[in-house]
Scaffold this active site. Structure first.
Site, PDB file in Angstrom:
ATOM      1  N   ASP A   1      40.161  95.533   1.609  1.00  0.00           N
ATOM      2  CA  ASP A   1      40.262  95.959   0.214  1.00  0.00           C
ATOM      3  C   ASP A   1      41.258  97.117   0.130  1.00  0.00           C
ATOM      4  O   ASP A   1      40.889  98.260  -0.128  1.00  0.00           O
ATOM      5  CB  ASP A   1      38.882  96.370  -0.309  1.00  0.00           C
ATOM      6  CG  ASP A   1      38.865  96.599  -1.809  1.00  0.00           C
ATOM      7  OD1 ASP A   1      39.899  96.375  -2.454  1.00  0.00           O
ATOM      8  OD2 ASP A   1      37.818  97.028  -2.325  1.00  0.00           O
TER       9      ASP A   1
ATOM     10  N   TYR B   1      38.624  92.121 -13.241  1.00  0.00           N
ATOM     11  CA  TYR B   1      37.907  93.081 -14.089  1.00  0.00           C
ATOM     12  C   TYR B   1      38.692  94.388 -14.075  1.00  0.00           C
ATOM     13  O   TYR B   1      39.742  94.485 -13.417  1.00  0.00           O
ATOM     14  CB  TYR B   1      36.466  93.285 -13.614  1.00  0.00           C
ATOM     15  CG  TYR B   1      36.270  93.344 -12.117  1.00  0.00           C
ATOM     16  CD1 TYR B   1      36.623  94.472 -11.379  1.00  0.00           C
ATOM     17  CD2 TYR B   1      35.729  92.263 -11.421  1.00  0.00           C
ATOM     18  CE1 TYR B   1      36.439  94.539 -10.003  1.00  0.00           C
ATOM     19  CE2 TYR B   1      35.546  92.314 -10.042  1.00  0.00           C
ATOM     20  CZ  TYR B   1      35.909  93.454  -9.340  1.00  0.00           C
ATOM     21  OH  TYR B   1      35.735  93.503  -7.984  1.00  0.00           O
TER      22      TYR B   1
ATOM     23  N   GLU C   1      43.827  98.929  -1.849  1.00  0.00           N
ATOM     24  CA  GLU C   1      44.206  99.069  -3.258  1.00  0.00           C
ATOM     25  C   GLU C   1      45.254 100.182  -3.410  1.00  0.00           C
ATOM     26  O   GLU C   1      44.887 101.334  -3.616  1.00  0.00           O
ATOM     27  CB  GLU C   1      42.967  99.360  -4.097  1.00  0.00           C
ATOM     28  CG  GLU C   1      41.907  98.278  -4.021  1.00  0.00           C
ATOM     29  CD  GLU C   1      40.689  98.554  -4.908  1.00  0.00           C
ATOM     30  OE1 GLU C   1      40.832  99.238  -5.948  1.00  0.00           O
ATOM     31  OE2 GLU C   1      39.601  98.091  -4.558  1.00  0.00           O
TER      32      GLU C   1
ATOM     33  N   ASP D   1      36.682  91.847   5.243  1.00  0.00           N
ATOM     34  CA  ASP D   1      37.272  91.762   3.907  1.00  0.00           C
ATOM     35  C   ASP D   1      38.124  93.013   3.727  1.00  0.00           C
ATOM     36  O   ASP D   1      37.585  94.123   3.699  1.00  0.00           O
ATOM     37  CB  ASP D   1      36.168  91.692   2.850  1.00  0.00           C
ATOM     38  CG  ASP D   1      36.697  91.727   1.430  1.00  0.00           C
ATOM     39  OD1 ASP D   1      37.445  90.805   1.054  1.00  0.00           O
ATOM     40  OD2 ASP D   1      36.358  92.678   0.688  1.00  0.00           O
TER      41      ASP D   1
END
Length: 354
Positions: free
Chosen positions: A119, A197, A121, A117
């Protein structure tokens, strides 16, 4: 149908891994590994007596034991996280992408992960204080394509019943879409974990929902999970590739005047509270009043000064139902140790069932 129910697990938090209710999970993301000089390596050890490698080996062995209770569970290594650097350089050239892909595969096989995965950012965006280039937009696609090839080739060689998985965690605003080739990115992924979120986050100076399902009436131009899903649909991502994100923590702001929602607060007074603390300490203290925003389908707490936006059993039940209504792949949450009582997990799981 079988929907994704994915938990992130923060390696630096304390928890009894054997107690995870894995019978209700389809996927578990171990967070995080990091990228250093183009290579995927272990995070810093959470135990001063163990090296980074020994600590990772210990936790991963415990994770593998969970498959005795749920053989269908897929355990992925999540690489990156907020403020994690190294991606832009690793994606820069064909040679660096090849190095990164081979390193990722070695790491996965060493610790017996079922997939990866990513991630990052965020590609093309330096808001987290990491290196970013305009070329990240195309290079991210090429990085994922390289990873996909290596994972598929390894799966075929090993005759895996379930091929290695490739997923990403993605922001759901224009800041993310401008930095990636979203439709091409989605084509390389088994599914995308939407970080629906932190809409109001550590920079917020007024009180707002951080994980509202629908657009709030007081903030008609603001973010929502539904708006994020629609944004991805509009940019060519199929509903069945989207996994809706839910936070197991709340975000707070101090110095907020009545009525709370929408009011200005004190800059740089932002904080976070785990759902467990909210449910078992803050609400029982009697200080706070719970409010419900029917337009946004989101709760908040207010004590006349501190505003807390959070997820509770009512809001997360609606998200499970929303996943079914919109035909999404499933739901995920950040992160397990924020509610080891499993209250939110149980309600989300129940509402994902047909």
């Amino acid at each position: 149908m079988s929907r994704v129910m994915l938990a992130y697990l923060a390696s630096w938090q304390q928890c009894d891994i054997s107690a995870l209710p894995v019978e209700k999970l389809t996927h578990l993301c171990y967070a995080f590994a990091k990228v250093v000089d183009g290579e995927v390596i272990e995070q810093e050890s959470g135990d001063p007596l163990l090296s980074n490698e020994a600590y990772c080996q210990k936790l991963c062995a415990q994770l593998q034991q969970l498959k005795l209770r749920n053989p269908a569970l897929k355990i992925l290594i999540s690489i990156g996280g907020w403020g994690a650097d190294g991606f832009s350089d690793a994606a820069l050239t064909e040679a660096s992408r090849e190095q990164f892909s081979r390193s990722t595969l070695r790491f996965m096989q060493k610790y017996q992960f079922d997939g990866v995965d990513l991630d990052w950012e965020y590609p093309s965006n330096a808001m987290a204080g990491i290196k970013a280039r305009p070329e990240d937009r195309q290079n991210f696609t090429l990085m994922l394509s390289s990873l996909r090839i290596h994972l598929d080739e390894a799966s075929a060689q090993m005759e895996r019943k379930t091929p290695y998985l490739l997923t990403i965690a993605a922001g759901v605003g224009t800041y993310y879409l401008e930095g990636v080739e979203l439709e091409k990115v989605a084509a390389q992924c088994d599914f995308i974990n939407l970080m629906t979120y932190d809409f109001y986050n550590g920079w917020a100076t007024c009180a707002g929902h951080h994980a509202n399902l629908l657009t709030a009436a007081h903030d008609p131009s603001g973010d929502s999970a539904d708006r994020g899903v629609q944004l991805f649909l509009d940019h060519g991502v199929a509903a069945e590739k989207m996994v809706l994100g839910c936070p197991f923590y709340g975000r707070s702001l101090l110095g907020v005047a009545s009525p709370g929602l929408g009011a200005e607060g004190r800059a740089q007074s932002n904080g976070t509270h785990s759902y467990y603390k909210i449910a078992n300490e803050l609400i029982p203290s009697g200080r706070f009043t719970r409010h419900w925003d029917e337009s946004a389908k989101a709760p908040w707490l207010f004590d006349g000064d501190e505003f807390i936006s959070y997820e509770d059993v009512e809001s997360i039940a609606l998200k499970g139902q929303y996943v079914k209504q919109r035909g999404l792949a499933g739901a995920m949450f950040w992160e397990y140790t924020e509610d080891q009582s499993n209250v939110l997990l149980d309600v989300l799981w129940q509402n994902l069932q047909d």
